[in-house]
Design a protein around this motif. Structure first.
Motif, PDB file in Angstrom:
ATOM      1  N   ASN A  90     -87.747 -13.710  95.057  1.00 17.76           N
ATOM      2  CA  ASN A  90     -87.248 -14.814  95.872  1.00 17.76           C
ATOM      3  C   ASN A  90     -86.296 -15.694  95.061  1.00 17.76           C
ATOM      4  OD1 ASN A  90     -87.106 -16.305  98.284  1.00 17.76           O
ATOM      5  ND2 ASN A  90     -89.321 -16.028  98.604  1.00 17.76           N
ATOM      6  N   GLU A  91     -85.458 -16.430  95.758  1.00 21.64           N
ATOM      7  CA  GLU A  91     -84.533 -17.360  95.109  1.00 21.64           C
ATOM      8  C   GLU A  91     -85.325 -18.508  94.505  1.00 21.64           C
ATOM      9  OE1 GLU A  91     -80.927 -18.002  95.134  1.00 21.64           O
ATOM     10  OE2 GLU A  91     -80.798 -15.837  95.492  1.00 21.64           O
ATOM     11  N   GLU A  92     -84.960 -18.894  93.297  1.00 28.39           N
ATOM     12  CA  GLU A  92     -85.640 -20.001  92.657  1.00 28.39           C
ATOM     13  C   GLU A  92     -84.627 -20.884  91.956  1.00 28.39           C
ATOM     14  OE1 GLU A  92     -89.470 -18.215  91.143  1.00 28.39           O
ATOM     15  OE2 GLU A  92     -89.181 -19.763  89.651  1.00 28.39           O
ATOM     16  N   GLY A  93     -84.874 -22.180  91.969  1.00 31.42           N
ATOM     17  CA  GLY A  93     -84.059 -23.128  91.223  1.00 31.42           C
ATOM     18  C   GLY A  93     -84.969 -23.917  90.307  1.00 31.42           C
ATOM     19  N   CYS A  94     -84.377 -24.810  89.524  1.00 29.91           N
ATOM     20  CA  CYS A  94     -85.156 -25.594  88.565  1.00 29.91           C
ATOM     21  C   CYS A  94     -84.451 -26.927  88.356  1.00 29.91           C
ATOM     22  CB  CYS A  94     -85.253 -24.831  87.244  1.00 29.91           C
ATOM     23  SG  CYS A  94     -86.097 -25.748  85.956  1.00 29.91           S
ATOM     24  N   LEU A  95     -85.221 -28.012  88.334  1.00 30.80           N
ATOM     25  CA  LEU A  95     -84.631 -29.346  88.174  1.00 30.80           C
ATOM     26  C   LEU A  95     -83.916 -29.501  86.826  1.00 30.80           C
ATOM     27  CD1 LEU A  95     -87.490 -31.609  89.591  1.00 30.80           C
ATOM     28  CD2 LEU A  95     -85.430 -30.815  90.761  1.00 30.80           C
ATOM     29  N   SER A  96     -84.303 -28.695  85.847  1.00 27.75           N
ATOM     30  CA  SER A  96     -83.666 -28.784  84.533  1.00 27.75           C
ATOM     31  C   SER A  96     -82.424 -27.901  84.420  1.00 27.75           C
ATOM     32  CB  SER A  96     -84.666 -28.421  83.435  1.00 27.75           C
ATOM     33  OG  SER A  96     -85.686 -29.402  83.405  1.00 27.75           O
ATOM     34  N   LEU A  97     -82.159 -27.138  85.483  1.00 23.98           N
ATOM     35  CA  LEU A  97     -80.961 -26.288  85.541  1.00 23.98           C
ATOM     36  C   LEU A  97     -80.241 -26.562  86.862  1.00 23.98           C
ATOM     37  CD1 LEU A  97     -82.650 -22.981  84.287  1.00 23.98           C
ATOM     38  CD2 LEU A  97     -80.869 -24.210  83.053  1.00 23.98           C
ATOM     39  N   PRO A  98     -79.718 -27.790  87.014  1.00 20.42           N
ATOM     40  CA  PRO A  98     -79.166 -28.175  88.327  1.00 20.42           C
ATOM     41  C   PRO A  98     -78.030 -27.258  88.786  1.00 20.42           C
ATOM     42  CG  PRO A  98     -78.560 -29.767  86.611  1.00 20.42           C
ATOM     43  CD  PRO A  98     -79.589 -28.860  86.017  1.00 20.42           C
ATOM     44  N   GLY A  99     -78.119 -26.825  90.030  1.00 18.67           N
ATOM     45  CA  GLY A  99     -77.057 -26.005  90.615  1.00 18.67           C
ATOM     46  C   GLY A  99     -77.162 -24.525  90.301  1.00 18.67           C
ATOM     47  N   LEU A 100     -78.171 -24.148  89.541  1.00 23.91           N
ATOM     48  CA  LEU A 100     -78.328 -22.738  89.184  1.00 23.91           C
ATOM     49  C   LEU A 100     -79.493 -22.132  89.980  1.00 23.91           C
ATOM     50  CD1 LEU A 100     -76.998 -20.768  87.119  1.00 23.91           C
ATOM     51  CD2 LEU A 100     -78.952 -21.201  85.657  1.00 23.91           C
ATOM     52  N   TRP A 101     -79.180 -21.112  90.760  1.00 20.39           N
ATOM     53  CA  TRP A 101     -80.210 -20.433  91.552  1.00 20.39           C
ATOM     54  C   TRP A 101     -80.161 -18.953  91.253  1.00 20.39           C
ATOM     55  CZ3 TRP A 101     -83.661 -22.849  94.922  1.00 20.39           C
ATOM     56  CH2 TRP A 101     -83.463 -24.222  95.066  1.00 20.39           C
ATOM     57  N   GLY A 102     -81.309 -18.303  91.359  1.00 19.76           N
ATOM     58  CA  GLY A 102     -81.309 -16.866  91.122  1.00 19.76           C
ATOM     59  C   GLY A 102     -82.576 -16.231  91.631  1.00 19.76           C
ATOM     60  N   LYS A 103     -82.526 -14.933  91.844  1.00 18.02           N
ATOM     61  CA  LYS A 103     -83.695 -14.195  92.325  1.00 18.02           C
ATOM     62  C   LYS A 103     -84.649 -13.963  91.160  1.00 18.02           C
ATOM     63  CE  LYS A 103     -82.001 -11.685  96.323  1.00 18.02           C
ATOM     64  NZ  LYS A 103     -80.780 -12.449  96.599  1.00 18.02           N
ATOM     65  N   ILE A 104     -85.901 -14.317  91.396  1.00 14.34           N
ATOM     66  CA  ILE A 104     -86.915 -14.180  90.352  1.00 14.34           C
ATOM     67  C   ILE A 104     -88.114 -13.423  90.918  1.00 14.34           C
ATOM     68  CG2 ILE A 104     -88.440 -15.432  88.755  1.00 14.34           C
ATOM     69  CD1 ILE A 104     -85.733 -16.292  88.074  1.00 14.34           C
ATOM     70  N   LYS A 105     -88.627 -12.493  90.122  1.00 12.41           N
ATOM     71  CA  LYS A 105     -89.837 -11.747  90.517  1.00 12.41           C
ATOM     72  C   LYS A 105     -91.060 -12.570  90.119  1.00 12.41           C
ATOM     73  CE  LYS A 105     -88.036  -7.132  89.537  1.00 12.41           C
ATOM     74  NZ  LYS A 105     -88.073  -6.054  88.524  1.00 12.41           N
ATOM     75  N   ARG A 149     -85.436 -15.269  83.097  1.00 19.05           N
ATOM     76  CA  ARG A 149     -86.017 -14.210  83.933  1.00 19.05           C
ATOM     77  C   ARG A 149     -84.993 -13.580  84.872  1.00 19.05           C
ATOM     78  NH1 ARG A 149     -91.439 -13.475  83.736  1.00 19.05           N
ATOM     79  NH2 ARG A 149     -92.726 -15.150  82.877  1.00 19.05           N
ATOM     80  N   PHE A 150     -83.757 -14.056  84.817  1.00 16.63           N
ATOM     81  CA  PHE A 150     -82.712 -13.470  85.661  1.00 16.63           C
ATOM     82  C   PHE A 150     -82.469 -12.010  85.271  1.00 16.63           C
ATOM     83  CE2 PHE A 150     -80.078 -17.603  86.643  1.00 16.63           C
ATOM     84  CZ  PHE A 150     -81.087 -18.019  87.480  1.00 16.63           C
ATOM     85  N   SER A 151     -81.962 -11.227  86.223  1.00 21.34           N
ATOM     86  CA  SER A 151     -81.518  -9.868  85.927  1.00 21.34           C
ATOM     87  C   SER A 151     -80.279  -9.960  85.035  1.00 21.34           C
ATOM     88  CB  SER A 151     -81.170  -9.146  87.230  1.00 21.34           C
ATOM     89  OG  SER A 151     -80.023  -9.768  87.797  1.00 21.34           O
ATOM     90  N   ALA A 152     -79.899  -8.839  84.431  1.00 23.15           N
ATOM     91  CA  ALA A 152     -78.723  -8.830  83.551  1.00 23.15           C
ATOM     92  C   ALA A 152     -77.490  -9.307  84.311  1.00 23.15           C
ATOM     93  CB  ALA A 152     -78.509  -7.431  82.992  1.00 23.15           C
ATOM     94  N   ALA A 153     -77.351  -8.864  85.552  1.00 23.71           N
ATOM     95  CA  ALA A 153     -76.177  -9.253  86.351  1.00 23.71           C
ATOM     96  C   ALA A 153     -76.197 -10.754  86.644  1.00 23.71           C
ATOM     97  CB  ALA A 153     -76.151  -8.461  87.647  1.00 23.71           C
ATOM     98  N   ALA A 154     -77.380 -11.272  86.977  1.00 16.80           N
ATOM     99  CA  ALA A 154     -77.499 -12.705  87.275  1.00 16.80           C
ATOM    100  C   ALA A 154     -77.261 -13.539  86.029  1.00 16.80           C
ATOM    101  CB  ALA A 154     -78.875 -13.002  87.878  1.00 16.80           C
ATOM    102  N   LYS A 155     -77.690 -13.021  84.880  1.00 16.88           N
ATOM    103  CA  LYS A 155     -77.452 -13.732  83.608  1.00 16.88           C
ATOM    104  C   LYS A 155     -75.949 -13.865  83.361  1.00 16.88           C
ATOM    105  CE  LYS A 155     -81.594 -13.091  80.848  1.00 16.88           C
ATOM    106  NZ  LYS A 155     -82.464 -12.060  80.346  1.00 16.88           N
ATOM    107  N   LEU A 156     -75.234 -12.789  83.636  1.00 23.01           N
ATOM    108  CA  LEU A 156     -73.772 -12.817  83.476  1.00 23.01           C
ATOM    109  C   LEU A 156     -73.159 -13.864  84.393  1.00 23.01           C
ATOM    110  CD1 LEU A 156     -72.389  -9.169  83.199  1.00 23.01           C
ATOM    111  CD2 LEU A 156     -72.031 -11.088  81.630  1.00 23.01           C
ATOM    112  N   ARG A 157     -73.619 -13.851  85.647  1.00 25.27           N
ATOM    113  CA  ARG A 157     -73.089 -14.809  86.624  1.00 25.27           C
ATOM    114  C   ARG A 157     -73.396 -16.252  86.232  1.00 25.27           C
ATOM    115  NH1 ARG A 157     -74.856 -11.049  90.493  1.00 25.27           N
ATOM    116  NH2 ARG A 157     -76.760 -12.236  90.830  1.00 25.27           N
ATOM    117  N   ALA A 158     -74.495 -16.448  85.511  1.00 26.65           N
ATOM    118  CA  ALA A 158     -74.943 -17.806  85.160  1.00 26.65           C
ATOM    119  C   ALA A 158     -74.204 -18.369  83.952  1.00 26.65           C
ATOM    120  CB  ALA A 158     -76.445 -17.799  84.888  1.00 26.65           C
ATOM    121  N   ARG A 159     -73.461 -17.510  83.258  1.00 29.92           N
ATOM    122  CA  ARG A 159     -72.883 -17.933  81.980  1.00 29.92           C
ATOM    123  C   ARG A 159     -72.022 -19.194  82.048  1.00 29.92           C
ATOM    124  NH1 ARG A 159     -70.759 -12.971  78.414  1.00 29.92           N
ATOM    125  NH2 ARG A 159     -69.168 -13.097  80.016  1.00 29.92           N
TER     126      ARG A 159
END
Ligand code: NI
Length: 171
Positions: A90-105, A149-159
């Motif tokens: 499911n999509e998850e966000g975090c208050l310490s990472l504002p604006g960053l969302w990603g699918k997490i198992k 915990r992001f996938s490799a692709a999501a990690k790239l997108r988050a850079r």
């Protein structure tokens, strides 16, 4: 005596967010003040949970309130968790990472055993969003965030977003 009433939200890359938090050794007025402040930060920031490191405090404590209200916020001190059941993405966000969302198992069920503000041990079984919140907040106590915990692709997108945060919230 530590004045926890002045704690504020910490954001990546604040170092405390990547450290393993230390056990709470005594439940006293300081810890009660910290829990109160953590609930307020969570509500102000419109979150459903907050862990000690997110208030800048390197202690094993988190608060969770699935509806985001202070009244329903529960405090978990020195928690241990037992995640179980099927894994759900499911999509998850975090208050310490504002604006960053990603699918997490995460596991769909999670039992948490913790101490409350009266020093009493309790156990709670969470399912769905609550189970997800327990696993997310527990991760913070281990110095782990959703980006780890992001996938490799999501990690790239988050850079780029992470780089922006480093510029905004770094030293
Ligand atoms: Ni978080």
């Amino acid at each position: 005596m530590t004045d926890y009433s002045k704690c504020t939200i910490t954001r990546y890359p604040t170092p405390v967010l990547t450290e393993k938090a230390q056990p709470v050794t005594e439940i006293n007025d300081d810890i009660r003040a910290l829990a109160e402040r953590m609930k307020d930060i969570m509500v102000e920031q419109k979150g459903i949970g907050l862990a000690g490191p997110q208030a800048g405090v390197n202690l094993r404590i988190f608060v969770v309130s699935i509806d985001g209200t202070k009244e329903n916020a529960r405090v978990y001190i020195n928690p241990s968790i037992k995640p179980e059941g099927p894994v759900v993405v499911n999509e998850e966000g975090c208050l310490s990472l504002p604006g960053l969302w990603g699918k997490i198992k995460r596991y769909s069920q999670c039992t948490v055993t913790a101490t409350d503000l009266n020093g009493k041990e309790f156990t709670e079984v969470g399912e769905g969003l609550l189970a997800r919140a327990f696993q997310h907040e527990y991760d913070h106590l281990e110095g782990r965030m959703i980006k780890d915990r992001f996938s490799a692709a999501a990690k790239l997108r988050a850079r780029r977003k992470l780089k922006e945060m480093k510029e905004e919230y770094g030293e």
